[in-house]
Write a protein that holds these residues in place. Sequence first.
Motif, mmCIF file in Angstrom:
data_model
loop_
_atom_site.group_PDB
_atom_site.id
_atom_site.type_symbol
_atom_site.label_atom_id
_atom_site.label_comp_id
_atom_site.label_asym_id
_atom_site.label_seq_id
_atom_site.Cartn_x
_atom_site.Cartn_y
_atom_site.Cartn_z
ATOM 1 N N GLY A 218 -4.624 -13.977 -4.001
ATOM 2 C CA GLY A 218 -5.868 -13.898 -4.211
ATOM 3 C C GLY A 218 -6.758 -13.371 -3.081
ATOM 4 N N VAL A 219 -6.238 -12.924 -1.840
ATOM 5 C CA VAL A 219 -6.768 -12.345 -0.671
ATOM 6 C C VAL A 219 -6.281 -10.865 -0.456
ATOM 7 N N PRO A 220 -7.002 -9.591 -1.031
ATOM 8 C CA PRO A 220 -6.513 -8.603 -0.837
ATOM 9 C C PRO A 220 -6.404 -8.165 0.895
ATOM 10 N N GLU A 221 -5.219 -7.859 0.925
ATOM 11 C CA GLU A 221 -4.817 -7.426 2.485
ATOM 12 C C GLU A 221 -4.222 -6.346 2.856
ATOM 13 N N LEU A 222 -4.344 -6.111 4.202
ATOM 14 C CA LEU A 222 -3.450 -4.888 4.820
ATOM 15 C C LEU A 222 -2.641 -5.127 5.292
ATOM 16 N N PHE A 223 -1.312 -4.425 5.067
ATOM 17 C CA PHE A 223 0.022 -4.700 5.822
ATOM 18 C C PHE A 223 0.194 -3.230 6.697
ATOM 19 N N ASN A 290 1.793 -9.039 -1.644
ATOM 20 C CA ASN A 290 1.336 -9.247 -3.146
ATOM 21 C C ASN A 290 1.247 -8.072 -3.792
ATOM 22 N N ALA A 291 2.163 -7.314 -4.529
ATOM 23 C CA ALA A 291 2.220 -5.919 -5.087
ATOM 24 C C ALA A 291 0.641 -5.600 -5.671
ATOM 25 N N ASP A 292 -0.097 -6.318 -6.431
ATOM 26 C CA ASP A 292 -1.239 -6.165 -7.131
ATOM 27 C C ASP A 292 -2.126 -6.123 -6.413
ATOM 28 N N GLU A 293 -2.352 -6.545 -4.987
ATOM 29 C CA GLU A 293 -3.423 -6.693 -4.251
ATOM 30 C C GLU A 293 -3.630 -6.169 -2.694
ATOM 31 N N ASP A 294 -2.414 -6.099 -2.377
ATOM 32 C CA ASP A 294 -2.135 -5.801 -0.935
ATOM 33 C C ASP A 294 -1.787 -4.123 -0.985
ATOM 34 N N VAL A 295 -2.391 -3.592 0.386
ATOM 35 C CA VAL A 295 -2.013 -2.201 0.808
ATOM 36 C C VAL A 295 -0.995 -2.443 1.953
ATOM 37 N N LEU A 296 -0.033 -1.358 1.943
ATOM 38 C CA LEU A 296 0.541 -1.043 3.109
ATOM 39 C C LEU A 296 -0.065 0.228 3.698
ATOM 40 N N VAL A 297 -0.305 -0.166 4.892
ATOM 41 C CA VAL A 297 -0.635 1.092 5.738
ATOM 42 C C VAL A 297 0.513 1.440 6.520
ATOM 43 N N VAL A 298 0.883 2.835 6.404
ATOM 44 C CA VAL A 298 2.046 3.499 7.346
ATOM 45 C C VAL A 298 1.519 4.549 8.113
ATOM 46 N N PHE A 299 1.549 4.367 9.405
ATOM 47 C CA PHE A 299 0.948 5.367 10.241
ATOM 48 C C PHE A 299 2.077 6.019 11.178
ATOM 49 N N ARG A 329 10.928 8.042 -1.070
ATOM 50 C CA ARG A 329 12.209 7.285 -1.675
ATOM 51 C C ARG A 329 12.286 5.920 -1.099
ATOM 52 N N GLU A 330 12.077 5.760 0.103
ATOM 53 C CA GLU A 330 12.135 4.371 0.607
ATOM 54 C C GLU A 330 11.161 3.481 0.376
ATOM 55 N N LEU A 331 9.850 4.129 0.192
ATOM 56 C CA LEU A 331 8.758 3.588 -0.384
ATOM 57 C C LEU A 331 9.061 2.901 -1.775
ATOM 58 N N ASP A 332 9.242 3.719 -2.587
ATOM 59 C CA ASP A 332 9.839 3.378 -3.938
ATOM 60 C C ASP A 332 10.881 2.248 -3.935
ATOM 61 N N ALA A 333 11.772 2.592 -3.231
ATOM 62 C CA ALA A 333 12.938 1.648 -3.180
ATOM 63 C C ALA A 333 12.409 0.086 -2.724
ATOM 64 N N ALA A 334 11.538 0.153 -2.064
ATOM 65 C CA ALA A 334 11.254 -1.243 -1.350
ATOM 66 C C ALA A 334 10.006 -1.726 -2.304
ATOM 67 N N GLY A 335 9.561 -0.965 -3.461
ATOM 68 C CA GLY A 335 8.812 -1.689 -4.237
ATOM 69 C C GLY A 335 7.387 -1.885 -3.780
ATOM 70 N N ILE A 336 6.958 -1.205 -3.178
ATOM 71 C CA ILE A 336 5.661 -1.085 -2.770
ATOM 72 C C ILE A 336 4.615 -0.378 -3.446
ATOM 73 N N ARG A 337 3.472 -1.057 -4.097
ATOM 74 C CA ARG A 337 2.952 -0.234 -4.828
ATOM 75 C C ARG A 337 1.717 0.455 -4.428
ATOM 76 N N TYR A 338 0.753 -0.173 -3.621
ATOM 77 C CA TYR A 338 -0.264 0.427 -2.980
ATOM 78 C C TYR A 338 -0.004 0.809 -1.666
ATOM 79 N N ARG A 339 -0.307 2.061 -1.290
ATOM 80 C CA ARG A 339 -0.110 2.888 -0.202
ATOM 81 C C ARG A 339 -1.198 3.673 0.699
ATOM 82 N N ALA A 340 -1.215 3.455 1.857
ATOM 83 C CA ALA A 340 -2.256 4.314 2.779
ATOM 84 C C ALA A 340 -1.343 4.944 3.876
#
Length: 466
Positions: A218-223, A290-299, A329-340
């Motif tokens: 319930g808390v949208p967050e950045l990883f 949490n796949a439906d609300e979190d975003v992974l930032v990859v810098f 390919r690795e992002l897809d394999a990890a099941g990460i939905r939202y990405r920056a």
Amino acid sequence: MSLLLVRAKATARLKVSAAQLVWLLLADLLLTAFGTWLMVGTDSSFNRYGMASAVFWVPLILFTAWASARAADDDRKTLPGAVALVAIGIVGTVIQYGMILGLPRLGDDFAEASAYLYWGFFVWWVIASIVALARAQQLLPEQRMGAVLAVLGLLIAPQWLFKDNSSLWIPHYDEAAAAAESDAEQARYAAVTHEAMLYTQPALLDDALAHIAPGRPGVPELFVLSVGGHGNQDVFLREVRAVDTLFRERFDAEGRSLVLVNNPATVNTLPIASVTALARSLKVFGQRMNADEDVLVVFLTSHGSEEHRFDLSLWPYRFDELTPEVLRRELDAAGIRYRALIVSACFSGGFVPPLAEPNTLVMTASRADRNSHGCSHSADWTFFGRALFNEALRDTYAFDTAFTQASAAVAVREAAEGYDPSEPQIAMGEAVAPVLTAIERRLQVNAMGQGQMAGVSPPDSRVAAR
């Protein structure tokens, strides 16, 4: 100055002679030498090899004036045209160096306006040169297209296509300092070749991944995953550390961030950046988010190649190549939905097409066929990293707004230092945009609450009004 202001009587004041042309050429050369000396610094030496670059434009001006005169079928008009072009060039050179040296002093708040001012002046300079050439040669209306084509095709285009960045001045070379630097470089890699690293690294990565906290429902967050690729320059280490700190402190990513970096100074304290380490890290992030609300930032920050390969180098090891296809390919394999995904490297625009899709924001430091700048060993930031993270994202939580501000700031710095524009790129997926907005609003609300407790106004209040 009258020529640059396109005054009708300006060309009438020119006393056209071969001697006048020679003196004007010498004056412009001296101004160029003085301007480049100011840019390089007073502690510099004359570089005779830079003369070719300094006088590159002289035959172009003469040929431009001659081509325009031939279009009018009167070779006698060559000399007046050349004098007019050199005269307006002298004034333009003075103003250009003044802007290069002066605009950065206005500060980052005027970065975007400075970029428009600089390039606006350049366009005006080209237009004024065309007008001055046509008037000096007394061209008839039907002959003036020759002046336009001559200036654009013969004077401007070759300098863009065959630009030589050799300077008339170079910093003094200190032989003792160079020897000391070489000794330090050899000592720098001693830890990398020590066998203890082979046993330390797996434990470092396991420990770092074990401390990645799960997302709060319930808390949208950045990883955040920050990757410094090239191990021979400390700027990438400084940059990933600073970015990690920024996201932990300002973007509420404490406990949800990780640094992978190649640097001899950190092989015993931080996990290295390899494709294997990246894949393992992405897998853990995918499990904790949490796949439906979190975003992974990859810098990603490093050098890049024209083949769009991200440099993961740590001598004497040879790691697998990181390409945009491998990253996806690795992002897809990890099941990460939202990405920056933010890629700071030369030719990094080539990462955009393979990675762009509705659930992804992609930002790059350059176009697919352009260099990015600022990869100095002694620098704290690259040009793009400083503009995006250390400046723009300290004033806003909105990634797209920060990108716009950063692009303008980069353009000003590149112009000031004589670099070709890198032209950063962005692709915002329509599905990830509202997720990022939800995170921005949450962070803004938190900042407002902290600001009220401290009795100060938070930055970027426009986010809350979206």
